[in-house]
Design an enzyme around this catalytic site. Structure first.
Site, PDB file in Angstrom:
ATOM      1  N   VAL A   1       0.827  -1.197   0.000  1.00 50.09           N
ATOM      2  CA  VAL A   1       0.000   0.000   0.000  1.00 50.09           C
ATOM      3  C   VAL A   1       0.867   1.255   0.000  1.00 50.09           C
ATOM      4  O   VAL A   1       0.613   2.208  -0.744  1.00 50.09           O
ATOM      5  CB  VAL A   1      -0.919   0.023   1.243  1.00 50.09           C
ATOM      6  CG1 VAL A   1      -1.770   1.285   1.265  1.00 50.09           C
ATOM      7  CG2 VAL A   1      -1.805  -1.203   1.278  1.00 50.09           C
ATOM      8  N   GLU A   2       1.887   1.251   0.837  1.00 49.15           N
ATOM      9  CA  GLU A   2       2.673   2.456   1.062  1.00 49.15           C
ATOM     10  C   GLU A   2       3.569   2.823  -0.114  1.00 49.15           C
ATOM     11  O   GLU A   2       3.704   3.994  -0.462  1.00 49.15           O
ATOM     12  CB  GLU A   2       3.536   2.288   2.326  1.00 49.15           C
ATOM     13  CG  GLU A   2       2.748   2.194   3.621  1.00 49.15           C
ATOM     14  CD  GLU A   2       2.142   3.536   4.032  1.00 49.15           C
ATOM     15  OE1 GLU A   2       2.527   4.572   3.459  1.00 49.15           O
ATOM     16  OE2 GLU A   2       1.284   3.543   4.936  1.00 49.15           O
TER      17      GLU A   2
END
Length: 366
Positions: A145-146
């Site tokens: 996600v990051e």
């Protein structure tokens, strides 16, 4: 001194390491003549260590530990995705996607394989860390996600590295930056800091993983403020559904749950995991006084320079000089060649005399 939650204070761990009669302590990092200071710094990580129980003297376990220090091209290691590190019991969040989250997962599946191609070299290490800390395997989706496993990722909010730490938060959890080396870009260092931070958030935010993840993205104290406001409004059951989260926070949770679902069952979304052996993928090798540049190390190890830079993104230039010893992470397939090329004494896993081995232990403060 960096702030650490009390439960993550100074901990003594005893590493029991198999050594040959001519190696003293050095097998931890593949070196027999580096300074004690550098050995202890490098030994604090799990990479390339043969770790046995302090009471273990069983010869078969000793031999297995030696074999696991080096890559064996003739050994069938099996798939990481079929191992104990990735079985169903390791997934504890029981994520069930709603229609909106399913739609998000179908979109994110388009980039899943390319992100995992970048991250595959780190997956065995990451899943091992999660298991050792008894954390849900779903948290392996956080760097998806990051950053999509981009080790040099940097956001408009000035967050850095694969786990997207801000400078203030990262430094609070032990990450340092110098002119030569940035631990925010070091996957191993930033993973250890991030998992410690996530553990802290989980305990600080009511032992709720969704709120912990929102805290990771939005900040701990902002979430605590929302929890206080919810309680003041009469909410009894505090969770991500009953707290007034921002649209940004809900989008983050949606993306996390989508990626976690794809990671657990990629076939359900028409994609595949990359091929990853169930074995240690890289080894930390001390380089101080032996090799001075990344490009030189790549040639000596027989590793593509791009691969070595990906593994060692903390180095900000080609130089391997830094005020704090970091060594070099080298693919296990190339570790023995590199150690020999820079003059380190290495045990030959094919000609190891078990009778000459002895066990030594030492303690290192983490």
């Amino acid at each position: 001194m960096a702030f650490m939650p009390s439960e993550y204070g100074m901990i003594k761990k005893t590493f029991t390491v198999l050594l040959s009669s001519f190696l003293v302590l050095s097998l931890l990092v593949g070196c027999s003549s580096e300074s004690v200071t550098e050995n202890k710094n490098l030994a604090s990580g799990p990479i390339g260590n043969a770790v046995l129980d302090s009471k273990t003297h069983d010869s078969s376990k000793v031999k297995l530990a030696i074999e696991d220090l080096y890559y064996n091209p003739n050994k069938n290691y099996g798939s990481l995705w079929n191992s104990d590190l990735f079985n169903e019991k390791r997934f504890k969040l029981n994520i069930k996607l709603n229609k909106e989250e399913q739609k998000e997962a179908k979109l994110l599946a388009r980039s899943f394989e390319s992100h995992m191609e970048r991250g595959k070299v780190f997956m065995h290490y990451l899943l091992t860390e999660l298991k050792e800390r008894n954390l849900p395997a779903e948290l392996a989706a956080v760097p998806l996600v990051e950053s999509g496993f981009k080790t040099r990722a940097r956001s408009h909010a000035n967050a850095h590295g694969p786990w997207q730490f801000t400078r203030q938060t990262g430094k609070s959890f032990g990450l340092s930056v110098t002119d030569q080396y940035d631990e925010f870009y070091d996957f191993v260092a930033s993973t250890e800091a991030s998992l410690t931070y996530l553990e802290h958030l989980y305990n600080a935010l009511g032992k709720d993983w969704e709120l912990a993840l929102v805290g990771y993205n939005q900040g701990e104290f902002g979430v605590k403020k929302l929890i206080r406001r919810a309680k003041a409004g009469g909410v009894k059951n505090i969770n991500a559904q009953t707290v007034a989260l921002s649209r940004t926070a809900r989008t983050y949770l949606k993306r996390f749950k989508a990626y976690a679902a794809i990671l657990q069952h990629p076939e359900a979304f028409g994609v595949e995991h990359p091929a990853v052996d169930n074995r240690v993928a890289f080894k930390r090798i001390p380089t101080k006084g032996r090799v001075n540049s990344m490009s030189e190390a790549a040639k000596l190890a027989g590793v593509d320079l791009k691969t070595l830079k990906h593994l060692n993104a903390g180095y900000l230039t080609d130089s391997l000089n830094s005020s704090k010893p970091h060594g070099l992470l080298v693919p296990m397939e190339n570790a023995l060649r590199f150690e020999r090329a820079i003059g380190l004494k290495s045990i030959d896993p094919n000609n190891f005399d078990l009778a000459t081995a002895h066990i030594e232990t030492y303690q290192v403060k983490l």
